[in-house]
Design a protein around this motif. Structure first.
Motif, mmCIF file in Angstrom:
data_model
loop_
_atom_site.group_PDB
_atom_site.id
_atom_site.type_symbol
_atom_site.label_atom_id
_atom_site.label_comp_id
_atom_site.label_asym_id
_atom_site.label_seq_id
_atom_site.Cartn_x
_atom_site.Cartn_y
_atom_site.Cartn_z
ATOM 1 N N GLY A 1 -4.731 2.548 6.862
ATOM 2 C CA GLY A 1 -5.217 3.401 5.786
ATOM 3 C C GLY A 1 -5.807 2.549 4.679
ATOM 4 N N GLY A 2 -6.195 3.200 3.602
ATOM 5 C CA GLY A 2 -6.776 2.483 2.477
ATOM 6 C C GLY A 2 -7.139 3.449 1.367
ATOM 7 N N PRO A 3 -7.398 2.940 0.165
ATOM 8 C CA PRO A 3 -7.658 3.800 -0.985
ATOM 9 C C PRO A 3 -9.088 4.328 -1.077
ATOM 10 C CG PRO A 3 -7.697 1.506 -1.645
ATOM 11 C CD PRO A 3 -7.311 1.518 -0.194
ATOM 12 N N SER A 4 -9.990 3.836 -0.238
ATOM 13 C CA SER A 4 -11.412 4.178 -0.361
ATOM 14 C C SER A 4 -11.744 5.501 0.315
ATOM 15 C CB SER A 4 -12.269 3.077 0.256
ATOM 16 O OG SER A 4 -12.033 1.838 -0.346
ATOM 17 N N SER A 5 -12.921 6.004 -0.007
ATOM 18 C CA SER A 5 -13.550 7.083 0.738
ATOM 19 C C SER A 5 -14.673 6.466 1.562
ATOM 20 C CB SER A 5 -14.135 8.144 -0.201
ATOM 21 O OG SER A 5 -14.990 9.019 0.513
ATOM 22 N N VAL A 6 -14.896 6.982 2.754
ATOM 23 C CA VAL A 6 -15.939 6.397 3.611
ATOM 24 C C VAL A 6 -17.318 6.516 2.978
ATOM 25 C CG1 VAL A 6 -14.685 6.703 5.762
ATOM 26 C CG2 VAL A 6 -16.151 8.554 4.922
ATOM 27 N N TYR A 7 -17.452 7.378 1.956
ATOM 28 C CA TYR A 7 -18.750 7.562 1.323
ATOM 29 C C TYR A 7 -18.911 6.730 0.048
ATOM 30 C CZ TYR A 7 -19.215 11.412 4.595
ATOM 31 O OH TYR A 7 -19.289 12.169 5.744
ATOM 32 N N ILE B 1 -0.868 -6.672 19.376
ATOM 33 C CA ILE B 1 -1.571 -5.597 18.696
ATOM 34 C C ILE B 1 -2.096 -6.143 17.377
ATOM 35 C CG2 ILE B 1 -1.391 -3.310 17.625
ATOM 36 C CD1 ILE B 1 -1.087 -3.148 20.617
ATOM 37 N N LEU B 2 -3.393 -5.970 17.122
ATOM 38 C CA LEU B 2 -3.975 -6.378 15.848
ATOM 39 C C LEU B 2 -4.044 -5.181 14.907
ATOM 40 C CD1 LEU B 2 -7.003 -8.769 16.448
ATOM 41 C CD2 LEU B 2 -4.706 -9.316 15.660
ATOM 42 N N VAL B 3 -3.675 -5.406 13.660
ATOM 43 C CA VAL B 3 -3.793 -4.396 12.618
ATOM 44 C C VAL B 3 -4.881 -4.860 11.662
ATOM 45 C CG1 VAL B 3 -2.621 -3.142 10.774
ATOM 46 C CG2 VAL B 3 -1.337 -3.853 12.814
ATOM 47 N N LEU B 4 -5.952 -4.085 11.547
ATOM 48 C CA LEU B 4 -7.026 -4.415 10.610
ATOM 49 C C LEU B 4 -6.739 -3.719 9.293
ATOM 50 C CD1 LEU B 4 -10.248 -4.323 12.828
ATOM 51 C CD2 LEU B 4 -8.743 -6.248 12.269
ATOM 52 N N ASP B 5 -6.652 -4.505 8.233
ATOM 53 C CA ASP B 5 -6.202 -4.026 6.929
ATOM 54 C C ASP B 5 -7.378 -3.555 6.077
ATOM 55 O OD1 ASP B 5 -4.850 -3.583 4.552
ATOM 56 O OD2 ASP B 5 -4.870 -5.698 3.969
ATOM 57 N N PHE B 6 -7.308 -2.288 5.637
ATOM 58 C CA PHE B 6 -8.319 -1.720 4.748
ATOM 59 C C PHE B 6 -7.766 -1.517 3.337
ATOM 60 C CE2 PHE B 6 -9.809 -0.721 8.960
ATOM 61 C CZ PHE B 6 -11.185 -0.870 8.873
ATOM 62 N N GLY B 7 -6.672 -2.199 3.030
ATOM 63 C CA GLY B 7 -6.136 -2.137 1.676
ATOM 64 C C GLY B 7 -5.014 -1.148 1.468
ATOM 65 N N SER B 8 -4.411 -0.654 2.541
ATOM 66 C CA SER B 8 -3.327 0.308 2.398
ATOM 67 C C SER B 8 -2.062 -0.352 1.872
ATOM 68 C CB SER B 8 -3.025 0.965 3.753
ATOM 69 O OG SER B 8 -1.833 1.726 3.685
ATOM 70 N N GLN B 9 -1.293 0.403 1.101
ATOM 71 C CA GLN B 9 0.006 -0.096 0.647
ATOM 72 C C GLN B 9 1.006 -0.156 1.802
ATOM 73 O OE1 GLN B 9 2.185 2.753 -1.844
ATOM 74 N NE2 GLN B 9 0.741 4.348 -1.233
ATOM 75 N N TYR B 10 0.658 0.492 2.938
ATOM 76 C CA TYR B 10 1.575 0.556 4.073
ATOM 77 C C TYR B 10 1.205 -0.388 5.221
ATOM 78 C CZ TYR B 10 2.705 5.067 1.856
ATOM 79 O OH TYR B 10 3.059 6.053 0.976
ATOM 80 N N THR B 11 0.195 -1.232 5.048
ATOM 81 C CA THR B 11 -0.286 -2.047 6.165
ATOM 82 C C THR B 11 0.819 -2.916 6.766
ATOM 83 O OG1 THR B 11 -2.544 -2.087 5.292
ATOM 84 C CG2 THR B 11 -1.962 -3.782 6.881
ATOM 85 N N GLN B 12 1.607 -3.567 5.904
ATOM 86 C CA GLN B 12 2.682 -4.405 6.439
ATOM 87 C C GLN B 12 3.692 -3.583 7.234
ATOM 88 O OE1 GLN B 12 4.596 -7.427 4.141
ATOM 89 N NE2 GLN B 12 2.816 -7.791 2.852
ATOM 90 N N LEU B 13 3.894 -2.332 6.806
ATOM 91 C CA LEU B 13 4.831 -1.477 7.532
ATOM 92 C C LEU B 13 4.367 -1.215 8.955
ATOM 93 C CD1 LEU B 13 6.139 1.354 5.157
ATOM 94 C CD2 LEU B 13 7.440 -0.437 6.302
ATOM 95 N N ILE B 14 3.052 -1.075 9.143
ATOM 96 C CA ILE B 14 2.530 -0.846 10.498
ATOM 97 C C ILE B 14 2.931 -2.005 11.405
ATOM 98 C CG2 ILE B 14 0.469 -0.483 11.905
ATOM 99 C CD1 ILE B 14 -0.933 0.564 9.365
ATOM 100 N N ALA B 15 2.662 -3.224 10.949
ATOM 101 C CA ALA B 15 3.000 -4.401 11.750
ATOM 102 C C ALA B 15 4.501 -4.487 12.000
ATOM 103 C CB ALA B 15 2.498 -5.668 11.055
#
Length: 518
Positions: free
Chosen positions: A56-62, A8-22
């Motif tokens: 997840g990540g800190p940005s807004s899509v806009y 499973i690949l996790v694409l990181d968008f800057g979330s503080q929880y990304t490592q937790l997903i993996a």
């Protein structure tokens, strides 16, 4: 990594929880890997993932510079799970509508389940479950082909899916990877097992077999050297490499004079006597303490220790002719840090024992732990038969006690600190708290205070006790040690360690503080 067919690949968008997903996916015994969201689509597909998670990540899509992915990613037939920002990005790219939520949603929320057929199978026996929210935007209109599968009071579309002949995309507004989402682990298992079709083959036993074969293929008949510190990472890396190449490996342990009580003896007993590794023990106490004389700045201490360590390692490697490879205990978080979507770390820790060695010494690296997290390394150590004293050792800084003696480093002050450190360690273990606490140690403060002992005035040093709980050392909270344990540590330190008449307890968290004082 070719040998793990289910990935499973996790694409990181800057979330503080990304490592937790993996980590959570690996806990389900499915191999997961993190890549920055900026990698080309061809790179993603080259990994042949059976599923992809958008973090997840800190940005807004806009936002003007909002991170994104190629729309072609959704046309590959690979199951996708979008989490928080990942859900909003899917909505935005697939033709839906994302808006600012009337009320930001942070913290605990009650999730009402509207579809329990696949992603939420076995979840919420009463039709709802507790989840953890952290978002300011929400989905106002789903993309064509999607339907809502759960909602909360503030999020009419808290989860959605499209599962048809063209796409298998699932999205969650909440974070299943955090402990506060009560049934998050089951949700992720449903995704990787049932939706992606992965098998639970990621185990430390299988990892040992594969890593041993990889090391043998990489090294061949060449000789290998390992800088052994006695910490869990270098110890497990050395044990794994030794299983692969045997006497081709030589370990070098440098006693730099700023180690804990009995550290050198323990390393020598474990690796030379019990495991029969080729060991070179270098006593360089005098050299290091001379180099540290009158140095009070912690960054200078780090650089001096690092430079002297490299110097000794270079000298020793030249004596061992024919060395072509260097073993390092690099872990997966270090790898992630270097390729993170947020960019590489702004500062390199100068106390890393072997930082700079590969470039200067022109040795090829053997990094058998570079795909593992810290907790996985401990399990690997158990699989390799290392003693608990090594496997469960709490983290210890590269510069050792030099940065726990605040101010000048002398033999006298090191002796005081060692005495206090030993008592802290003994009492933490006696209270059954050693594995619950990430780190517990003593710090010698550069001040003296007035005290009274036996009706006599004293003017002696202050010891600070520092103990924290943490999952990975990135954030930490001060440990709520029972008062009676703290009292016993304080009493013993004052009575048994000559030169101390006061003990204080550090109750600051990280951030804003750091775990170490220097």
């Amino acid at each position: 990594m070719e040998l793990w067919h289910d990935r499973i690949l996790v694409l990181d968008f800057g979330s503080q929880y990304t490592q937790l997903i993996a980590r959570r996916i690996r806990e389900a015994q499915v191999y997961s890997q993190i890549l920055p969201c900026t990698v080309p689509l061809a790179t993603v597909l080259a990994y042949r993932p059976k599923g992809i998670v958008l973090s997840g990540g800190p940005s807004s899509v806009y936002d003007k510079k909002a991170p994104s992915v190629s729309k072609q990613l959704f046309e590959q037939g690979i199951p996708i799970l979008g989490i928080c920002y990942g859900m909003q990005l899917v909505t935005h790219l697939q033709g839906g509508e994302v808006e600012k939520a009337p009320h930001r949603e942070f913290g605990r929320a009650e999730l009402t389940l509207d579809d329990r057929s696949d992603l939420f199978k076995g979840i919420g026996t009463r039709g709802s479950t507790v989840v953890w929210m952290s978002h300011g935007d929400r989905i106002e209109r789903m993309p064509p082909g999607f339907r809502s599968i759960a909602h909360t009071e503030n999020s009419p579309i808290a989860a959605m899916k499209r599962h048809d002949a063209k796409q298998r995309i699932y999205c969650l507004q909440f974070h299943p990877e955090v402990a506060h989402t009560v049934e998050g682990a089951t949700i992720l298992k449903n995704f990787v097992y049932d939706i992606c079709g992965c098998k639970p083959t990621w185990t430390m036993r299988s990892y040992v077999e594969t890593a041993v074969e990889q090391i043998r293929q990489q090294v061949g008949t060449e000789r290998v050297i390992c800088a052994l510190s006695g910490g869990v990472d270098s110890s497990v890396a050395a044990a794994l490499t030794h299983r692969a190449v045997g006497d081709q490996l030589t370990c070098v342990f440098v006693d730099n004079g700023v180690l804990r009580t009995g550290e050198r003896d323990q390393v020598e007993k474990t690796f030379a006597s019990q495991m029969h590794l080729n060991m070179r023990i270098l006593d360089r106490t005098s050299q290091f303490l001379t180099g540290l004389k009158n140095v009070t700045d912690p960054e200078r201490k780090r650089k001096i220790i690092g430079r002297l360590f490299i110097k000794n390692f270079e000298v020793e490697s030249k004596k061992l002719k024919g060395i072509k490879y260097l073993v390092q205990g690099t872990l997966y978080p270090d790898v992630i840090e270097s390729v993170s979507f947020k960019g590489p770390s702004a500062t390199i820790k100068t106390h890393h024992n072997v930082g700079g060695l590969p470039t200067r010494m022109k040795l090829k690296l053997v990094e058998p732990l570079r795909e593992l997290f810290k907790d996985e390394v401990r399990v690997l150590g158990q699989e390799l038969g290392l003693p608990d004293e090594i496997i469960w050792r709490q983290p210890f800084p590269g510069p050792g006690l030099a940065i726990r003696v605040l101010g000048a480093v002398t033999k006298e002050r090191l002796a005081i600190l060692r005495g206090a450190e030993t008592i802290v360690d003994q009492e933490i273990r006696a209270a059954g708290l050693y594995r619950e606490i990430w780190q517990a140690f003593a710090v010698l403060l550069p001040i003296r205070t007035v005290g009274v002992m036996g009706d006599q005035r004293t003017y002696e040093y202050v010891i600070a006790i520092r103990a924290v709980t943490s999952l990975d050392g990135m954030t930490a909270d001060w440990a709520k040690i029972p008062n009676e344990v703290l009292g016993k540590m304080s009493s013993r330190i004052i009575n048994e360690v000559k030169g101390v008449n006061r003990v204080v307890y550090d109750i600051s968290s990280k951030p804003p503080s750091t775990i170490e004082w220097e």
